[in-house]
Design a protein around this motif. Structure first.
Motif, PDB file in Angstrom:
ATOM      1  N   PRO A 107     -53.330  34.245  70.323  1.00 26.21           N
ATOM      2  CA  PRO A 107     -52.877  33.819  69.048  1.00 26.21           C
ATOM      3  C   PRO A 107     -52.728  35.110  68.061  1.00 26.21           C
ATOM      4  O   PRO A 107     -51.719  35.300  67.371  1.00 26.21           O
ATOM      5  N   ALA A 108     -53.880  35.873  68.107  1.00 15.61           N
ATOM      6  CA  ALA A 108     -53.854  37.219  67.107  1.00 15.61           C
ATOM      7  C   ALA A 108     -52.579  38.120  67.697  1.00 15.61           C
ATOM      8  O   ALA A 108     -51.751  38.831  66.931  1.00 15.61           O
ATOM      9  N   ARG A 109     -52.268  38.372  69.022  1.00 12.94           N
ATOM     10  CA  ARG A 109     -51.435  39.155  69.657  1.00 12.94           C
ATOM     11  C   ARG A 109     -50.109  38.698  69.176  1.00 12.94           C
ATOM     12  O   ARG A 109     -49.133  39.372  68.713  1.00 12.94           O
ATOM     13  N   VAL A 110     -49.939  37.228  69.321  1.00 10.52           N
ATOM     14  CA  VAL A 110     -48.623  36.498  68.713  1.00 10.52           C
ATOM     15  C   VAL A 110     -48.467  36.794  67.172  1.00 10.52           C
ATOM     16  O   VAL A 110     -47.185  37.131  66.799  1.00 10.52           O
ATOM     17  N   GLN A 111     -49.269  36.473  66.565  1.00 12.91           N
ATOM     18  CA  GLN A 111     -49.297  36.818  65.035  1.00 12.91           C
ATOM     19  C   GLN A 111     -49.020  38.137  64.792  1.00 12.91           C
ATOM     20  O   GLN A 111     -47.908  38.500  63.802  1.00 12.91           O
ATOM     21  N   ARG A 112     -49.424  39.501  65.422  1.00 11.20           N
ATOM     22  CA  ARG A 112     -49.085  40.499  65.205  1.00 11.20           C
ATOM     23  C   ARG A 112     -47.675  40.882  65.658  1.00 11.20           C
ATOM     24  O   ARG A 112     -46.722  41.541  65.064  1.00 11.20           O
TER      25      ARG A 112
END
Ligand SMILES: [Zn+2]
Length: 280
Positions: A107-112
């Motif tokens: 999720p953090a990678r997608v958010q970035r």
């Protein structure tokens, strides 16, 4: 009943004339291809320039393309920024197609990635019923939905239910008419979820066995003509080689629908869903 009207019209007009009219209409109907992959192995075989030329020569005016690794598609998008709408894939390797929902860092990678503003959707996400309440999956649903980006889902019906239960305002593009592509089931889902759109890629043989539109599909396409999109789905590199053939199969069954319905499914629904304004 639209199906009956069509059939009675077919009875009134001699078949060769109908065929000529349909062929003339279908040969050049623009397509918006809602399901393409441009993975590393595809990029090794076809340059961005070759892919763009192939799409243009097939009358494609818009294309949703996702890739593995996720950034690969941006090389294609830079080549034809108006034609290619990049969809954020979440797989870095082919193994992640099975394991992505257990990657807590995703999720953090997608958010970035979504923060860049390049992406027009998220997917294709492959997920089965048993994982429908998976927290990584639901976080990705939230990230896309907060930005009003459609999620391209390769998923069981139960996953679609869980997704909309979690995020009723989500926009979903259900790949391949879902895991069980039966018109009565799809009708229920379209009625239940206004944010649900259906991509018909790789279902051409069901929709039109041996080229002739199946009556139960015809009825559904007429009834929900504003909710369907077409796609070739280049799930393997060889599929790019068959692109012209598949595009012509799609045009062949589209041409058996009334012109405005065919235009909606061929490209207008996708243009509307992806906010492209007037077709251009
Ligand atoms: Zn696919």
């Amino acid at each position: 009943m639209p199906g009956k009207i069509l059939q009675s019209r077919k009875r009134l007009i001699p078949i060769p004339i109908v065929f000529l009219l349909f062929s003339a209409a279908s040969a050049d109907i623009p397509l918006f291809d809602a399901h393409l992959h441009y993975n590393a192995e595809d990029a090794a075989a076809y340059s961005p320039g070759e892919i763009v030329a192939l799409l243009k020569s097939n009358g494609v005016q818009g294309a949703l393309v996702t890739s593995r690794p996720p950034d690969r598609v941006l090389s294609l998008q830079r080549r034809a920024p108006h034609l290619i709408l990049p969809i954020l894939g979440v797989y870095r390797t082919s193994a992640e197609k099975q394991t992505w929902m257990h990657d807590a860092g995703l999720p953090a990678r997608v958010q970035r990635a979504l923060g860049s503003g390049y992406w027009r959707g998220v997917g294709e996400l492959h997920i089965f019923a048993g994982e429908r309440r998976n927290p990584v999956f639901l976080q990705i649903v939230d990230l896309a939905t907060a930005r009003q980006l459609p999620l391209q889902m390769h998923a069981d019906p139960a996953v679609i239910d869980a997704l909309f239960e979690h995020a009723p305002e989500a926009k979903v593009l259900w790949a391949h008419a879902g895991a069980y592509p039966f018109p009565p089931l799809l009708r229920d889902y379209l009625e239940r979820y206004p944010g649900l759109f259906i991509d018909l890629s790789v279902r051409d043989q069901r929709i039109a066995p041996d080229g002739e539109l199946d009556p139960s599909w015809e009825w559904l396409l007429l009834e929900y003509s504003d909710r369907f999109l077409v796609g070739v789905d280049t799930y393997r590199t060889e599929r790019w080689g068959a692109y012209a053939e598949v595009a012509s199969q799609i045009r062949h069954w589209l041409a058996q629908l009334p012109e405005e319905v065919a235009e909606a499914i061929a490209h207008r629904n996708a243009s509307r869903l992806f906010d492209r304004g007037a077709d251009d």
